[in-house]
Scaffold this motif. Structure first.
Motif, PDB file in Angstrom:
ATOM      1  N   LEU A  16     -14.768  32.529 -64.715  1.00  0.00           N
ATOM      2  CA  LEU A  16     -15.628  32.881 -63.599  1.00  0.00           C
ATOM      3  C   LEU A  16     -16.929  33.448 -64.145  1.00  0.00           C
ATOM      4  N   SER A  17     -18.041  32.926 -63.661  1.00  0.00           N
ATOM      5  CA  SER A  17     -19.352  33.475 -63.997  1.00  0.00           C
ATOM      6  C   SER A  17     -20.066  33.726 -62.674  1.00  0.00           C
ATOM      7  N   HIS A  18     -21.186  34.426 -62.732  1.00  0.00           N
ATOM      8  CA  HIS A  18     -21.898  34.789 -61.509  1.00  0.00           C
ATOM      9  C   HIS A  18     -23.321  34.245 -61.587  1.00  0.00           C
ATOM     10  N   PHE A  19     -23.743  33.499 -60.567  1.00  0.00           N
ATOM     11  CA  PHE A  19     -25.087  32.928 -60.497  1.00  0.00           C
ATOM     12  C   PHE A  19     -25.962  33.811 -59.628  1.00  0.00           C
ATOM     13  N   LEU A  20     -27.172  34.108 -60.106  1.00  0.00           N
ATOM     14  CA  LEU A  20     -28.144  34.873 -59.340  1.00  0.00           C
ATOM     15  C   LEU A  20     -29.426  34.076 -59.190  1.00  0.00           C
ATOM     16  N   THR A  21     -29.925  33.979 -57.981  1.00  0.00           N
ATOM     17  CA  THR A  21     -31.250  33.419 -57.747  1.00  0.00           C
ATOM     18  C   THR A  21     -32.245  34.537 -58.022  1.00  0.00           C
ATOM     19  N   VAL A  22     -33.215  34.291 -58.900  1.00  0.00           N
ATOM     20  CA  VAL A  22     -34.128  35.350 -59.331  1.00  0.00           C
ATOM     21  C   VAL A  22     -35.592  34.946 -59.146  1.00  0.00           C
ATOM     22  N   ARG A  23     -36.439  35.962 -59.022  1.00  0.00           N
ATOM     23  CA  ARG A  23     -37.888  35.731 -58.886  1.00  0.00           C
ATOM     24  C   ARG A  23     -38.513  35.397 -60.240  1.00  0.00           C
ATOM     25  N   ASP A  24     -38.121  36.155 -61.272  1.00  0.00           N
ATOM     26  CA  ASP A  24     -38.721  36.020 -62.603  1.00  0.00           C
ATOM     27  C   ASP A  24     -37.583  35.983 -63.615  1.00  0.00           C
ATOM     28  N   VAL A  25     -37.309  34.821 -64.154  1.00  0.00           N
ATOM     29  CA  VAL A  25     -36.179  34.633 -65.058  1.00  0.00           C
ATOM     30  C   VAL A  25     -36.269  35.575 -66.261  1.00  0.00           C
ATOM     31  N   ALA A  26     -37.444  35.688 -66.871  1.00  0.00           N
ATOM     32  CA  ALA A  26     -37.582  36.532 -68.069  1.00  0.00           C
ATOM     33  C   ALA A  26     -37.269  37.994 -67.765  1.00  0.00           C
ATOM     34  N   VAL A  27     -37.757  38.499 -66.645  1.00  0.00           N
ATOM     35  CA  VAL A  27     -37.515  39.901 -66.276  1.00  0.00           C
ATOM     36  C   VAL A  27     -36.024  40.128 -66.023  1.00  0.00           C
ATOM     37  N   SER A  28     -35.391  39.246 -65.274  1.00  0.00           N
ATOM     38  CA  SER A  28     -33.962  39.403 -64.974  1.00  0.00           C
ATOM     39  C   SER A  28     -33.107  39.230 -66.224  1.00  0.00           C
ATOM     40  N   ARG A  29     -33.441  38.262 -67.045  1.00  0.00           N
ATOM     41  CA  ARG A  29     -32.703  38.032 -68.288  1.00  0.00           C
ATOM     42  C   ARG A  29     -32.748  39.276 -69.170  1.00  0.00           C
ATOM     43  N   ARG A  30     -33.925  39.868 -69.288  1.00  0.00           N
ATOM     44  CA  ARG A  30     -34.108  41.079 -70.104  1.00  0.00           C
ATOM     45  C   ARG A  30     -33.315  42.250 -69.505  1.00  0.00           C
ATOM     46  N   PHE A  31     -33.320  42.408 -68.172  1.00  0.00           N
ATOM     47  CA  PHE A  31     -32.576  43.479 -67.512  1.00  0.00           C
ATOM     48  C   PHE A  31     -31.092  43.399 -67.852  1.00  0.00           C
ATOM     49  N   TYR A  32     -30.484  42.232 -67.676  1.00  0.00           N
ATOM     50  CA  TYR A  32     -29.041  42.107 -67.924  1.00  0.00           C
ATOM     51  C   TYR A  32     -28.702  42.232 -69.413  1.00  0.00           C
ATOM     52  N   ALA A  33     -29.587  41.767 -70.273  1.00  0.00           N
ATOM     53  CA  ALA A  33     -29.346  41.921 -71.713  1.00  0.00           C
ATOM     54  C   ALA A  33     -29.500  43.383 -72.134  1.00  0.00           C
ATOM     55  N   ASP A  34     -30.540  44.052 -71.663  1.00  0.00           N
ATOM     56  CA  ASP A  34     -30.815  45.433 -72.076  1.00  0.00           C
ATOM     57  C   ASP A  34     -29.876  46.444 -71.437  1.00  0.00           C
ATOM     58  N   VAL A  35     -29.739  46.414 -70.129  1.00  0.00           N
ATOM     59  CA  VAL A  35     -28.963  47.431 -69.425  1.00  0.00           C
ATOM     60  C   VAL A  35     -27.470  47.279 -69.687  1.00  0.00           C
ATOM     61  N   PHE A  36     -26.972  46.041 -69.741  1.00  0.00           N
ATOM     62  CA  PHE A  36     -25.546  45.818 -69.909  1.00  0.00           C
ATOM     63  C   PHE A  36     -25.154  45.390 -71.325  1.00  0.00           C
ATOM     64  N   GLY A  37     -26.117  45.407 -72.241  1.00  0.00           N
ATOM     65  CA  GLY A  37     -25.803  45.044 -73.623  1.00  0.00           C
ATOM     66  C   GLY A  37     -25.401  43.588 -73.762  1.00  0.00           C
ATOM     67  N   GLY A  38     -25.970  42.748 -72.904  1.00  0.00           N
ATOM     68  CA  GLY A  38     -25.615  41.336 -72.913  1.00  0.00           C
ATOM     69  C   GLY A  38     -26.276  40.555 -74.027  1.00  0.00           C
ATOM     70  N   LYS A  39     -25.713  39.389 -74.296  1.00  0.00           N
ATOM     71  CA  LYS A  39     -26.248  38.479 -75.310  1.00  0.00           C
ATOM     72  C   LYS A  39     -26.841  37.266 -74.596  1.00  0.00           C
ATOM     73  N   VAL A  40     -28.129  37.019 -74.819  1.00  0.00           N
ATOM     74  CA  VAL A  40     -28.769  35.855 -74.230  1.00  0.00           C
ATOM     75  C   VAL A  40     -28.267  34.617 -74.966  1.00  0.00           C
ATOM     76  N   VAL A  41     -27.610  33.732 -74.249  1.00  0.00           N
ATOM     77  CA  VAL A  41     -27.115  32.508 -74.870  1.00  0.00           C
ATOM     78  C   VAL A  41     -27.942  31.299 -74.452  1.00  0.00           C
ATOM     79  N   MET A  42     -28.769  31.451 -73.419  1.00  0.00           N
ATOM     80  CA  MET A  42     -29.707  30.405 -73.030  1.00  0.00           C
ATOM     81  C   MET A  42     -30.889  31.084 -72.343  1.00  0.00           C
ATOM     82  N   ASP A  43     -32.109  30.767 -72.781  1.00  0.00           N
ATOM     83  CA  ASP A  43     -33.299  31.431 -72.256  1.00  0.00           C
ATOM     84  C   ASP A  43     -33.644  31.049 -70.821  1.00  0.00           C
ATOM     85  N   GLU A  44     -33.519  29.766 -70.485  1.00  0.00           N
ATOM     86  CA  GLU A  44     -33.870  29.331 -69.133  1.00  0.00           C
ATOM     87  C   GLU A  44     -33.322  27.943 -68.842  1.00  0.00           C
ATOM     88  N   ASN A  45     -33.430  27.581 -67.588  1.00  0.00           N
ATOM     89  CA  ASN A  45     -32.999  26.270 -67.060  1.00  0.00           C
ATOM     90  C   ASN A  45     -31.525  25.973 -67.254  1.00  0.00           C
TER      91      ASN A  45
END
Length: 151
Positions: A16-45
């Motif tokens: 199970l994964s969770h999809f979010l519709t976002v305004r700014d992919v870079a800002v949201s990607r950075r939030f989830y990586a920074d705040v939750f200690g996540g690992k970016v496995v794909m930058d976009e698309n």
């Protein structure tokens, strides 16, 4: 680009994964990586951030597609009304809260002791609600008291 092993692609069964519709992919990607200690496995698309044993998938909104006719994806419009939210469980609420605040997360309240758990909520850059909790009494059979009715 991520290797196949980092992507949410099960070899058997499902995940199970969770999809979010976002305004700014870079800002949201950075939030989830920074705040939750996540690992970016794909930058976009789409952007994909692995957090513990889960993935957050993010992409901009858009209109209907052949596989979802009549459906438009958009970010939350009214933060006061929520029909779903992400639920995150942590081992140490105090440590997580301090970490998240230091990285710019804004919580609705400080953690609240509900007897069964410590719990608080924050919003991501698009206004999605996220519950963060640490099971305390629940692991000993202590349940939270029923919520008081809204006035």
């Amino acid at each position: 680009m991520a290797s196949h092993g980092e992507l949410p692609a099960p070899e058997h069964g499902l995940l199970l994964s969770h999809f979010l519709t976002v305004r700014d992919v870079a800002v949201s990607r950075r939030f989830y990586a920074d705040v939750f200690g996540g690992k970016v496995v794909m930058d976009e698309n789409p952007a994909i951030v692995q957090i513990a044993n889960s993935w957050i998938i993010m992409n901009p909104g858009g209109g209907p597609t052949p596989d979802k006719p009549g459906v438009t994806l958009e970010v939350p419009q009214d933060g006061a009304r929520v029909s779903a939210f992400l639920n995150v469980r942590v081992a140490d609420m105090a440590a997580f809260y301090a970490h998240a605040v230091a990285r710019g997360a804004r919580f609705l309240t400080e953690p609240v002791d509900r007897a069964s758990e410590l719990r608080c909520y924050l919003r991501d850059p698009d206004g999605y609600l996220i519950e963060v909790g640490q099971s305390t009494g629940l692991t000993k059979g202590i349940k939270a008291a029923p919520a008081a009715p809204a006035e």
